[in-house]
Design a protein around this motif. Sequence first.
Motif, mmCIF file in Angstrom:
data_model
loop_
_atom_site.group_PDB
_atom_site.id
_atom_site.type_symbol
_atom_site.label_atom_id
_atom_site.label_comp_id
_atom_site.label_asym_id
_atom_site.label_seq_id
_atom_site.Cartn_x
_atom_site.Cartn_y
_atom_site.Cartn_z
ATOM 1 N N GLU A 156 29.884 37.480 31.221
ATOM 2 C CA GLU A 156 30.931 38.588 30.660
ATOM 3 C C GLU A 156 31.817 37.786 29.568
ATOM 4 O OE1 GLU A 156 34.471 41.621 31.635
ATOM 5 O OE2 GLU A 156 33.547 40.601 33.314
ATOM 6 N N ALA A 157 31.979 38.317 28.371
ATOM 7 C CA ALA A 157 32.940 37.684 27.241
ATOM 8 C C ALA A 157 34.243 37.971 27.726
ATOM 9 C CB ALA A 157 32.518 38.349 25.935
ATOM 10 N N ASN A 158 35.003 37.016 28.401
ATOM 11 C CA ASN A 158 36.272 37.571 28.894
ATOM 12 C C ASN A 158 37.227 36.295 28.713
ATOM 13 O OD1 ASN A 158 35.545 35.425 30.641
ATOM 14 N ND2 ASN A 158 35.444 36.811 32.684
ATOM 15 N N GLY A 159 36.470 35.348 27.703
ATOM 16 C CA GLY A 159 37.377 34.137 27.356
ATOM 17 C C GLY A 159 37.926 33.097 28.507
ATOM 18 N N ARG A 160 37.301 33.213 29.451
ATOM 19 C CA ARG A 160 37.965 32.325 30.680
ATOM 20 C C ARG A 160 36.670 31.228 30.978
ATOM 21 N NH1 ARG A 160 39.915 36.416 35.209
ATOM 22 N NH2 ARG A 160 38.008 37.274 34.729
ATOM 23 N N CYS A 161 37.061 29.988 31.122
ATOM 24 C CA CYS A 161 36.140 28.917 31.468
ATOM 25 C C CYS A 161 36.535 28.837 32.997
ATOM 26 C CB CYS A 161 36.658 27.820 30.455
ATOM 27 S SG CYS A 161 35.407 26.514 30.609
ATOM 28 N N ASN A 162 35.641 29.456 33.751
ATOM 29 C CA ASN A 162 35.922 29.460 35.170
ATOM 30 C C ASN A 162 34.833 29.218 36.141
ATOM 31 O OD1 ASN A 162 34.433 31.935 34.751
ATOM 32 N ND2 ASN A 162 36.041 33.375 35.414
ATOM 33 N N GLY A 163 33.885 28.417 35.440
ATOM 34 C CA GLY A 163 32.624 28.166 36.167
ATOM 35 C C GLY A 163 31.249 29.048 35.978
ATOM 36 N N VAL A 164 31.442 30.082 35.149
ATOM 37 C CA VAL A 164 30.376 31.029 34.959
ATOM 38 C C VAL A 164 30.069 30.750 33.359
ATOM 39 C CG1 VAL A 164 29.462 33.279 35.045
ATOM 40 C CG2 VAL A 164 30.977 32.598 36.685
ATOM 41 N N GLY A 165 29.241 29.912 33.106
ATOM 42 C CA GLY A 165 28.893 29.579 31.994
ATOM 43 C C GLY A 165 29.770 28.650 30.898
ATOM 44 N N CYS A 166 30.930 28.280 31.847
ATOM 45 C CA CYS A 166 31.804 27.114 31.459
ATOM 46 C C CYS A 166 32.587 26.746 32.416
ATOM 47 C CB CYS A 166 32.665 27.738 30.176
ATOM 48 S SG CYS A 166 33.541 26.524 29.755
ATOM 49 N N CYS A 167 32.779 25.386 32.404
ATOM 50 C CA CYS A 167 33.465 24.858 33.703
ATOM 51 C C CYS A 167 34.519 24.060 33.046
ATOM 52 C CB CYS A 167 32.973 24.284 34.731
ATOM 53 S SG CYS A 167 31.796 23.086 34.355
#
Length: 545
Positions: A156-167
């Motif tokens: 989901e495009a939520n802008g958060r780097c929280n371990g799903v697609g980005c960490c």
Amino acid sequence: MKFQEGVFLVVIFFLAYTQLVKGQHQPREDCKLKCGNVTIEYPFGISTDCYYPGDDNFNLTCDVEEKLLLFGIIQVTNISHSGHVSALFNRFADCNDEQSDETNGIAMEYRLGSSFSLSSNNKFTLVGCNALSLLSTFGKQNYSTGCLSLCNSQPEANGRCNGVGCCTTEDFSVPFDSDTFQFGSGRLRNQVNNSLDLFNTSVYQFNPCTYAFLVEDGKFNFDSSKDLKNLRNVTRFPVALDWSIGNQTCEQAGSTRICGKNSSCYNSTTRNGYICKCYEGYDGNPYRSEGCKDINECISDTHNCSDPKTCRNRDGGFDCKCPSGYDLNSSMSCTRPEYKRTRIFLVIIIGVLVLLLAAICIQHATKQRKYTKLRRQFFEQNGTLGYLDPEYYTTGLLNEKSDVYSFGVVLMELLSGQKALCFERPQASKHLVSYFVSATEENRLHEIIDDQVLNEDNQKEIQEAARIAVECTRLMGKERPRMKEVAVELETLSVKTTKHNWSDQYREENLHLLGSNIVSSQGDTNSRGYDSVKNVALLDIEAGR
């Protein structure tokens, strides 16, 4: 000739020695101070004698494209006097095409000079699905950190780097002595050994590559719809580096410190060495001998005075100066003093009278005779009608109880709003004392009390004040209370009446009745009263009882 040559050599040696001892090496006047849009200031420089001597780490390069380079390869975008440099570092990429052919990236490795280290104000970041990233530093203490990102579909495009697609690493505390670091990333492999990587084939259409990079905190915002595809084609990210002078503390460096005028030396908190900072209220280059200069906050509009006209600059700061007759309030604006109008009517009266009585008691012993003479002259001229003690007509003497009687009459005037003697009133009420006493004894006090004084909240206090006035005006002096007793009762009454708010409504009447009262440091009292017969202000009495 030999003598002149010897003197010349001594002078040269002395100047060189002075600069060495003071640590104040100064750059040439013709040093280039700009490379592209980046300002270059000492201790950094791009040519000989323009940077801090003895440390080539501060020797930068300005290439033909006007890019400022550190170590000839790392582009510098900003230099701060506070011991920070912003530079651009390449990102690492590991990609797979649609046939699962891998293009393995080579781990990025950087070597920093002895005067630089990675700042804790960075984040080690990974962008990609089902991937792992790792960063390692090397020095006296080795250090490693990393993170894991998992996803089998477009996040989901939520802008958060929280371990799903980005960490990203939450704590980036690299040992200060690390001079080399490297980082990279890769896909996680499943346990099925075939030609197709099931993890990769489920995500490669929207995430063909994994990316690992260092970035200054707050300089990267993850967007899954754009970054998982190609990281928006960004290949370099800003990274914060810490720098310092030498490897000694301020104390160890001693007189060789290069901190200039109006600056202080601080031990670096991120690495060995020290940095220089301007004093508060000063700005400039603290590493040059001329040091920092005062900031004129009034001109630069960095003051907090509400009115710029009140700003006055001074060395290291400013003051907000108000014109004469004005005070500076908490909001840094000038206002005329506001006197609180929260005292009730009786408190004002009682406060003035208590001060008067205190002064009278102090001066009683030393000025008895003089006061008696003045009082006699005053009452013979002005006070015979209404205020004079009835016993004076028979004895011809004035004493403390005579003052009590006069005070009682004044108190009746204040409570009733009527004059002590008025021939326009009916016969039974011409003399205020007899009229007031009669009304009090017959429970008709409400008929005589001024409507502006009496209200539902203060009836009990008014009755107490009326009782005191009646006791003060008893016919026989021995039946009257003493002044000290009156003062005690008034102080008690003052405590009881502090919750009433009369003074706001009747301030002008109070001031008109009371006049003003001043007690000097020697105890002399000047009292300005009110002549209810002549309807004028009168009586300057010095001392008294």
